[in-house]
Enzyme design. Structure first.
Site, PDB file in Angstrom:
ATOM      1  N   PRO A  86     -33.513 -34.153  -3.678  1.00  0.00           N
ATOM      2  CA  PRO A  86     -33.961 -34.271  -2.330  1.00  0.00           C
ATOM      3  C   PRO A  86     -35.397 -33.092  -2.391  1.00  0.00           C
ATOM      4  CG  PRO A  86     -32.006 -33.641  -1.944  1.00  0.00           C
ATOM      5  CD  PRO A  86     -31.808 -33.911  -3.394  1.00  0.00           C
ATOM      6  N   GLU A 113     -23.199 -29.585  -5.107  1.00  0.00           N
ATOM      7  CA  GLU A 113     -24.573 -28.872  -4.454  1.00  0.00           C
ATOM      8  C   GLU A 113     -25.768 -29.077  -5.175  1.00  0.00           C
ATOM      9  OE1 GLU A 113     -24.417 -27.483  -1.255  1.00  0.00           O
ATOM     10  OE2 GLU A 113     -22.422 -28.465  -1.238  1.00  0.00           O
ATOM     11  N   ARG A 151     -39.253 -53.625 -11.542  1.00  0.00           N
ATOM     12  CA  ARG A 151     -40.240 -54.856 -10.981  1.00  0.00           C
ATOM     13  C   ARG A 151     -41.505 -54.686 -11.563  1.00  0.00           C
ATOM     14  NH1 ARG A 151     -41.844 -54.323  -6.512  1.00  0.00           N
ATOM     15  NH2 ARG A 151     -41.960 -56.435  -5.484  1.00  0.00           N
ATOM     16  N   ASP A 166     -47.246 -57.910  -2.851  1.00  0.00           N
ATOM     17  CA  ASP A 166     -46.274 -57.030  -2.210  1.00  0.00           C
ATOM     18  C   ASP A 166     -47.029 -55.821  -1.311  1.00  0.00           C
ATOM     19  OD1 ASP A 166     -43.914 -57.961  -2.660  1.00  0.00           O
ATOM     20  OD2 ASP A 166     -43.813 -57.071  -4.797  1.00  0.00           O
TER      21      ASP A 166
HETATM   22  N1  4HQ Z   1     -29.463 -36.291  -3.530  1.00  0.00           N
HETATM   23  N2  4HQ Z   1     -33.480 -38.390  -3.416  1.00  0.00           N
HETATM   24  C1  4HQ Z   1     -27.738 -34.285  -3.725  1.00  0.00           C
HETATM   25  C2  4HQ Z   1     -30.269 -36.808  -2.810  1.00  0.00           C
HETATM   26  C3  4HQ Z   1     -31.532 -37.287  -3.261  1.00  0.00           C
HETATM   27  C4  4HQ Z   1     -32.731 -37.835  -2.425  1.00  0.00           C
HETATM   28  C5  4HQ Z   1     -29.461 -36.397  -4.996  1.00  0.00           C
HETATM   29  C6  4HQ Z   1     -28.106 -35.729  -2.913  1.00  0.00           C
HETATM   30  C7  4HQ Z   1     -28.902 -35.061  -5.767  1.00  0.00           C
HETATM   31  C8  4HQ Z   1     -27.110 -33.137  -5.602  1.00  0.00           C
HETATM   32  N3  4HQ Z   1     -31.846 -37.570  -4.554  1.00  0.00           N
HETATM   33  N4  4HQ Z   1     -27.590 -34.580  -5.033  1.00  0.00           N
HETATM   34  N5  4HQ Z   1     -32.957 -37.851  -1.317  1.00  0.00           N
HETATM   35  O1  4HQ Z   1     -29.987 -36.723  -1.671  1.00  0.00           O
HETATM   36  O2  4HQ Z   1     -32.920 -38.397  -4.727  1.00  0.00           O
END
Ligand code: 4HQ
Length: 228
Positions: A86, A113, A151, A166
């Site tokens: 994230p 984590e 794709r 698209d």
């Molecule tokens: N995660 N985009 C937490 C995500 C995520 C997202 C992946 C959760 C990594 C440790 N990954 N782990 N949003 O939420 O890519």
């Protein structure tokens, strides 16, 4: 294109072989997907891949050593290593197209984590997010990434599913589309689409595309109008 995935749940990715466009791309050898088990790269006798966080706090972190071992094992001269997180750059269609020109992508799926920062700083090329929400692990983001990138690999989409018409291809949402019947519950298909006049249909679609974008995604519309 080859995708290697580093994960604690390799079997999660087996379903890709079985469904639709991606399944066919694998069968036709347009893409190759190989998920490796991070635990196989742990030198710990219990195959441990996580540990407590320095400084305290809840939860566990993925330790750097197994991840480093896996990357070294999989890496070739032309590989790019992507960590789904994230905290990464928000994935968009332009990035997807750029990634589709790669020969080899190694995707690291985080759990707990997250991963030790020294891995991210020193052994990852791209940190990528699929959206501003938190998932329980990086496997679903990795699958979304693989799907979107695949794709754009030549001959993965049939011509009936051209990537060019698209949503988002040119930064706009797609025009509205209709199929039979021409009248449904009293609601009619726009007359021009039944006219057979290709020039007028093209014009209508362009208008529809602009209208959809302006109404539903004013952020994209603003960018498009500014020519970004
Ligand atoms: N995660 N985009 C937490 C995500 C995520 C997202 C992946 C959760 C990594 C440790 N990954 N782990 N949003 O939420 O890519």
């Amino acid at each position: 294109m080859r995708f290697d995935i580093i994960t604690v749940f390799p079997s999660f990715f087996e379903c890709l072989n079985e469904y639709g466009v991606i399944g066919k791309a694998i069968k036709d050898s347009k893409i190759e997907i190989n998920a490796v088990n991070l635990r196989d790269y742990s030198n710990n006798k219990h195959k441990k891949v996580d540990d407590e966080i320095y400084g305290g706090g809840p939860g566990m972190l993925m330790t750097p050593e197994p991840i480093y071992n896996a990357i070294q094992d999989l890496k070739m001269d032309n590989s790019k290593v992507v960590f789904l997180s994230p905290q990464g750059k928000l994935l968009n269609q332009q990035m997807v197209e750029e990634f589709s020109e790669s020969d080899h992508l190694i995707l690291l799926c985080g759990h707990y984590e997250g991963v030790d920062q020294r891995i991210i700083d020193n052994f990852i090329d791209y940190e990528v997010s699929i959206g501003d929400y938190v998932l329980t692990g990086g496997e679903i983001p990795a699958m979304a990434f693989i799907d979107a990138v695949s794709r754009f690999i030549p001959d993965v989409l049939g011509n009936e599913e051209s990537a060019i018409s698209d949503s988002l291809y040119d930064g706009l949402l797609k025009y509205s589309v209709y199929t039979r019947p021409s009248e449904f519950m009293g609601h009619k298909v726009p007359e021009v689409l039944l006219s057979g006049n290709h020039k007028l249909i093209e014009e209508w679609r362009r208008e529809s595309s602009l209208k959809n974008t302006e109404n539903k995604r004013p952020d994209l519309y603003k960018k498009y109008s500014k020519g970004e």
